[in-house]
Design a protein around this motif. Structure first.
Motif, short mmCIF file in Angstrom:
data_model
loop_
_atom_site.label_atom_id
_atom_site.label_comp_id
_atom_site.label_asym_id
_atom_site.label_seq_id
_atom_site.Cartn_x
_atom_site.Cartn_y
_atom_site.Cartn_z
N ALA A 264 26.59 -38.37 54.64
CA ALA A 264 25.30 -38.34 55.33
C ALA A 264 24.36 -37.28 54.78
O ALA A 264 23.14 -37.46 54.81
CB ALA A 264 25.53 -38.12 56.83
N SER A 265 24.89 -36.21 54.25
CA SER A 265 24.04 -35.12 53.73
C SER A 265 23.33 -35.50 52.44
O SER A 265 22.39 -34.82 52.01
CB SER A 265 24.87 -33.86 53.50
OG SER A 265 25.87 -34.08 52.52
N LEU A 266 23.75 -36.60 51.80
CA LEU A 266 23.15 -36.99 50.52
C LEU A 266 21.90 -37.83 50.67
O LEU A 266 21.19 -38.07 49.71
CB LEU A 266 24.18 -37.77 49.68
CG LEU A 266 25.46 -37.03 49.31
CD1 LEU A 266 26.35 -37.89 48.42
CD2 LEU A 266 25.14 -35.71 48.61
N GLY A 267 21.63 -38.31 51.89
CA GLY A 267 20.45 -39.14 52.10
C GLY A 267 20.69 -40.13 53.22
O GLY A 267 21.76 -40.14 53.84
N PRO A 268 19.69 -41.00 53.49
CA PRO A 268 19.85 -42.02 54.55
C PRO A 268 21.07 -42.90 54.26
O PRO A 268 21.13 -43.56 53.23
CB PRO A 268 18.55 -42.83 54.45
CG PRO A 268 17.58 -41.93 53.75
CD PRO A 268 18.40 -41.10 52.81
N THR A 269 22.05 -42.87 55.15
CA THR A 269 23.31 -43.58 54.93
C THR A 269 23.58 -44.50 56.10
O THR A 269 23.38 -44.12 57.26
CB THR A 269 24.48 -42.58 54.78
OG1 THR A 269 24.13 -41.61 53.80
CG2 THR A 269 25.74 -43.28 54.34
N GLU A 270 24.05 -45.72 55.80
CA GLU A 270 24.32 -46.68 56.85
C GLU A 270 25.55 -47.51 56.51
O GLU A 270 25.98 -47.55 55.36
CB GLU A 270 23.12 -47.63 57.04
CG GLU A 270 22.82 -48.49 55.82
CD GLU A 270 21.71 -49.48 56.08
OE1 GLU A 270 21.32 -49.65 57.24
OE2 GLU A 270 21.24 -50.11 55.10
N VAL A 271 26.09 -48.18 57.52
CA VAL A 271 27.16 -49.14 57.34
C VAL A 271 26.58 -50.52 57.57
O VAL A 271 26.04 -50.82 58.65
CB VAL A 271 28.33 -48.89 58.31
CG1 VAL A 271 29.40 -49.97 58.16
CG2 VAL A 271 28.94 -47.51 58.07
N ALA A 272 26.65 -51.37 56.54
CA ALA A 272 26.10 -52.72 56.62
C ALA A 272 27.23 -53.73 56.62
O ALA A 272 28.16 -53.63 55.81
CB ALA A 272 25.15 -52.98 55.45
N ASN A 273 27.14 -54.70 57.52
CA ASN A 273 28.15 -55.74 57.61
C ASN A 273 27.76 -56.94 56.75
O ASN A 273 26.61 -57.37 56.74
CB ASN A 273 28.31 -56.18 59.07
CG ASN A 273 29.30 -57.33 59.23
OD1 ASN A 273 28.95 -58.37 59.74
ND2 ASN A 273 30.54 -57.14 58.81
N ALA A 298 21.08 -40.11 42.77
CA ALA A 298 21.92 -40.26 43.95
C ALA A 298 23.33 -40.70 43.56
O ALA A 298 24.33 -40.24 44.13
CB ALA A 298 21.29 -41.26 44.92
N LEU A 299 23.43 -41.61 42.58
CA LEU A 299 24.75 -42.06 42.14
C LEU A 299 25.55 -40.91 41.55
O LEU A 299 26.76 -40.78 41.81
CB LEU A 299 24.59 -43.18 41.11
CG LEU A 299 25.90 -43.75 40.54
CD1 LEU A 299 26.78 -44.33 41.64
CD2 LEU A 299 25.61 -44.80 39.48
N ASP A 300 24.91 -40.07 40.76
CA ASP A 300 25.61 -38.91 40.18
C ASP A 300 26.17 -38.01 41.27
O ASP A 300 27.28 -37.48 41.15
CB ASP A 300 24.67 -38.13 39.27
CG ASP A 300 24.37 -38.83 37.95
OD1 ASP A 300 25.15 -39.74 37.59
OD2 ASP A 300 23.37 -38.49 37.31
N LYS A 301 25.41 -37.83 42.35
CA LYS A 301 25.86 -36.98 43.46
C LYS A 301 27.08 -37.59 44.16
O LYS A 301 28.02 -36.88 44.52
CB LYS A 301 24.73 -36.76 44.45
CG LYS A 301 23.59 -35.90 43.93
CD LYS A 301 22.49 -35.76 44.96
CE LYS A 301 21.34 -34.92 44.43
NZ LYS A 301 20.23 -34.81 45.43
N VAL A 302 27.05 -38.92 44.35
CA VAL A 302 28.17 -39.58 45.01
C VAL A 302 29.41 -39.52 44.13
O VAL A 302 30.52 -39.23 44.59
CB VAL A 302 27.82 -41.04 45.35
CG1 VAL A 302 29.04 -41.77 45.91
CG2 VAL A 302 26.68 -41.09 46.35
N THR A 308 34.79 -42.64 42.82
CA THR A 308 34.57 -43.17 41.47
C THR A 308 34.12 -44.63 41.46
O THR A 308 33.66 -45.13 40.43
CB THR A 308 35.84 -43.04 40.63
OG1 THR A 308 36.92 -43.72 41.28
CG2 THR A 308 36.22 -41.57 40.47
N ASP A 309 34.28 -45.35 42.58
CA ASP A 309 33.89 -46.76 42.63
C ASP A 309 32.45 -46.97 43.06
O ASP A 309 32.00 -48.12 43.17
CB ASP A 309 34.82 -47.54 43.57
CG ASP A 309 36.24 -47.62 43.03
OD1 ASP A 309 36.40 -47.53 41.80
OD2 ASP A 309 37.18 -47.76 43.84
N ALA A 310 31.71 -45.91 43.33
CA ALA A 310 30.33 -46.05 43.76
C ALA A 310 29.49 -46.70 42.67
O ALA A 310 29.72 -46.49 41.48
CB ALA A 310 29.75 -44.67 44.12
#
Length: 315
Positions: A264-273, A298-302, A308-310
């Motif tokens: 959540a600290s990396l930016g707007p985060t949600e769970v999508a079905n 953002a990908l580099d941060k994740v 690693t699968d991001a």
């Protein structure tokens, strides 16, 4: 700084292509290939007849023009080809630019791109016809439409690029170039205004030649791959696509929610079905993100958190 970043990305792609060729090639047939490693990341080529993915496309041109591709062909940036990390070589894919609706068939005959967040690297000619040569990247959908490797497909010896082949540039092919105009940029008017976008069929926009010669079979176990149709089609664009980072996909909501809280600290985060093949999945998404550059950051941060699968997706 921008030029330095571009140079670093191109250097990574170049190094990756050299490594990827070491697993063998079949210049006129189909191969899957062995697992290979580039910059500490392992890639596992596989038969993927149902491959359908959205993400960011890039293109590659002059530096590789005239060199050998991963399956032993000679790369010509003026033909309709592409590089992919894991699809069988060659494969036939449909690449659609989700920003302007242009869609084009491409023949995958190379490996890459080895830059985080890119799902396909197309030739310069393909980038021109899809409308993103100037920008360098585009939000695309890629799906396999042919060329899946048959059972018993073989891997032949690694091709050798002679000094003459390395230094010589092939002549630009001219046969079959169409004369129809490409459509106006997004926001422009189209013919028959009484017809809504939802009702419009895919329209033939242009003949996207030059085309490649038909391949020949080299062994009894290797099948032929259809060639690109050489036609750009214009599909309706219903809305501007958004860019997200997909950090994970789970069958249990609790697992997805725990990862959402962690990121959540990396930016707007949600769970999508999302429902796939009668199965519910819960995707952890970060975004939407305003640009490809922002998505790359953002990908580099994740990835730095150990996930690693991001990957970058477009929705």
């Amino acid at each position: 700084m921008l030029l330095a970043g571009c140079a670093e990305a191109k250097l990574a792609i170049f190094a990756g292509k050299q490594v990827a060729r070491a697993d063998g090639s079949a210049p006129n047939g189909v191969k899957i290939g062995k697992p290979y490693q580039v910059k500490g990341v392992w890639y596992y080529p596989a038969s993927q007849p149902g491959y359908d993915e959205t993400g960011i496309a890039s293109w590659y041109g002059g530096k590789f023009h005239g060199r050998k591709t991963a399956n032993g062909e000679t790369y010509d940036m003026n033909t309709l080809t592409a590089a992919h990390k894991t699809l069988p070589l060659p494969s036939l894919v449909q690449v659609t630019n989700l920003e302007n609706g242009r869609s084009l068939e491409l023949r995958v005959n190379d490996r890459g791109p080895f830059v985080n967040g890119r799902i396909i690297d197309v030739s310069r000619r393909a980038a021109q016809l899809l409308g993103f040569e100037r920008n360098g990247t585009a939000k695309v959908r890629v799906n396999v439409i042919g060329g899946d490797a048959p059972a018993g497909a073989t891997i032949m010896a690694k091709p050798v690029t002679t000094p003459a082949e390395r230094d010589a540039l092939p002549a630009v092919k001219q046969a079959g170039v169409g004369s129809e105009s490409l459509p106006p940029p997004p926001g422009g008017r189209v013919a028959n205004p009484a017809q809504s976008d939802d009702d419009k069929p895919a329209a033939l926009v242009a003949d996207a030649a030059p085309r490649q010669a038909e391949p020949t079979t080299t062994t009894g176990n290797v099948g032929l791959v259809p060639q690109p149709s050489g036609q750009v089609r214009q599909l309706p664009v219903k809305r501007a696509p958004n860019i997200f980072i997909q950090a994970g996909s789970f069958t249990r909501f609790d697992n997805a929610n725990r990862l959402r809280a962690r990121l959540a600290s990396l930016g707007p985060t949600e769970v999508a079905n999302v429902r796939v093949a009668q199965q519910d999945f819960f995707r952890v998404l970060i975004g939407p993100l305003a640009s490809v550059d922002q998505a790359d950051q953002a990908l580099d941060k994740v990835l730095a958190t150990g996930i690693t699968d991001a990957r970058i997706i477009v929705d």
